[in-house]
Design a protein around this motif. Structure first.
Motif, PDB file in Angstrom:
ATOM      1  N   SER A 198     -19.256  -2.479   3.490  1.00  0.00           N
ATOM      2  CA  SER A 198     -20.291  -3.328   4.068  1.00  0.00           C
ATOM      3  C   SER A 198     -21.234  -2.495   4.929  1.00  0.00           C
ATOM      4  N   LYS A 199     -22.502  -2.762   4.782  1.00  0.00           N
ATOM      5  CA  LYS A 199     -23.527  -2.070   5.567  1.00  0.00           C
ATOM      6  C   LYS A 199     -24.188  -3.068   6.501  1.00  0.00           C
ATOM      7  N   THR A 200     -24.361  -2.678   7.737  1.00  0.00           N
ATOM      8  CA  THR A 200     -25.103  -3.497   8.684  1.00  0.00           C
ATOM      9  C   THR A 200     -26.295  -2.686   9.169  1.00  0.00           C
ATOM     10  N   GLU A 201     -27.414  -3.357   9.305  1.00  0.00           N
ATOM     11  CA  GLU A 201     -28.668  -2.689   9.662  1.00  0.00           C
ATOM     12  C   GLU A 201     -28.762  -2.358  11.145  1.00  0.00           C
ATOM     13  N   ASN A 202     -28.118  -3.168  11.984  1.00  0.00           N
ATOM     14  CA  ASN A 202     -28.258  -2.950  13.424  1.00  0.00           C
ATOM     15  C   ASN A 202     -27.008  -3.459  14.138  1.00  0.00           C
ATOM     16  N   GLU A 213     -26.180  -7.251  13.770  1.00  0.00           N
ATOM     17  CA  GLU A 213     -25.489  -7.584  12.510  1.00  0.00           C
ATOM     18  C   GLU A 213     -24.023  -7.172  12.556  1.00  0.00           C
ATOM     19  N   GLU A 255     -20.901  -9.669  12.120  1.00  0.00           N
ATOM     20  CA  GLU A 255     -19.869  -9.423  11.116  1.00  0.00           C
ATOM     21  C   GLU A 255     -18.491  -9.350  11.776  1.00  0.00           C
ATOM     22  N   VAL A 302     -24.438  -5.924  -0.900  1.00  0.00           N
ATOM     23  CA  VAL A 302     -25.850  -5.983  -1.256  1.00  0.00           C
ATOM     24  C   VAL A 302     -25.954  -5.579  -2.711  1.00  0.00           C
TER      25      VAL A 302
END
Length: 155
Positions: free
Chosen positions: A74-78, A81, A85, A142
């Protein structure tokens, strides 16, 4: 490493890699849970509900990192987020913690099984529930959508 890549390619092709890697890290999370429970209960002589709570905290932190980084990637932008999560993760784990405590109570206090046997049984239930929670509600992949231009220019 060659065997690892062969096994991984096979499981990816069969769409089983994510389940396999989740079970691997779920197994490690179970080890963290059981070891911290045993230490708290047997070494520090805490009662089983306190020992179970301590083991839950350690295993939740371990599971979040492993699920985020290796299982669901999982990638979070900031930071916001990431906090969202983590909050969803903890909320789902609180639900499974309730299942864990209820099952422990059933096996220890009502059925009078051993503490570690009860802990092993509850972990099977919790791992399954946590996978469903993580897959469906918490970690979103994504999807990369191919550019339509490449398909339309070949017409």
């Amino acid at each position: 490493m060659k065997i690892y890549h062969v096994v991984k390619e096979y499981l990816v092709a069969k769409r089983l890699w994510e389940v396999f890697i989740y079970l691997f890290f779920g197994g490690l999370t179970t080890v963290v849970n059981i070891v911290t429970f045993a230490l708290a209960y047997q070494v520090f002589h805490l009662n089983w509900p306190i020992s179970n709570t301590i083991s839950w905290i350690f295993s939740v932190l371990f599971a979040f990192v492993t699920n985020k980084v290796w299982v669901f990637q999982s990638k979070t932008e900031n930071f916001k987020e990431l906090v969202w999560e983590f909050s969803k993760f903890v909320f789902a784990r609180v639900i499974s913690f309730g299942m864990d405590m209820a099952t422990m109570y059933l096996f220890i206090d009502l059925l009078h099984t051993g503490n570690l046997i009860a802990k092993l049984i509850t972990q099977i239930i919790v791992v399954i529930a946590n996978y469903i929670f993580s897959k469906v509600f918490i970690f979103k992949k994504v999807e990369i959508i191919e550019d339509e231009k490449t398909n339309s220019s070949s017409r």
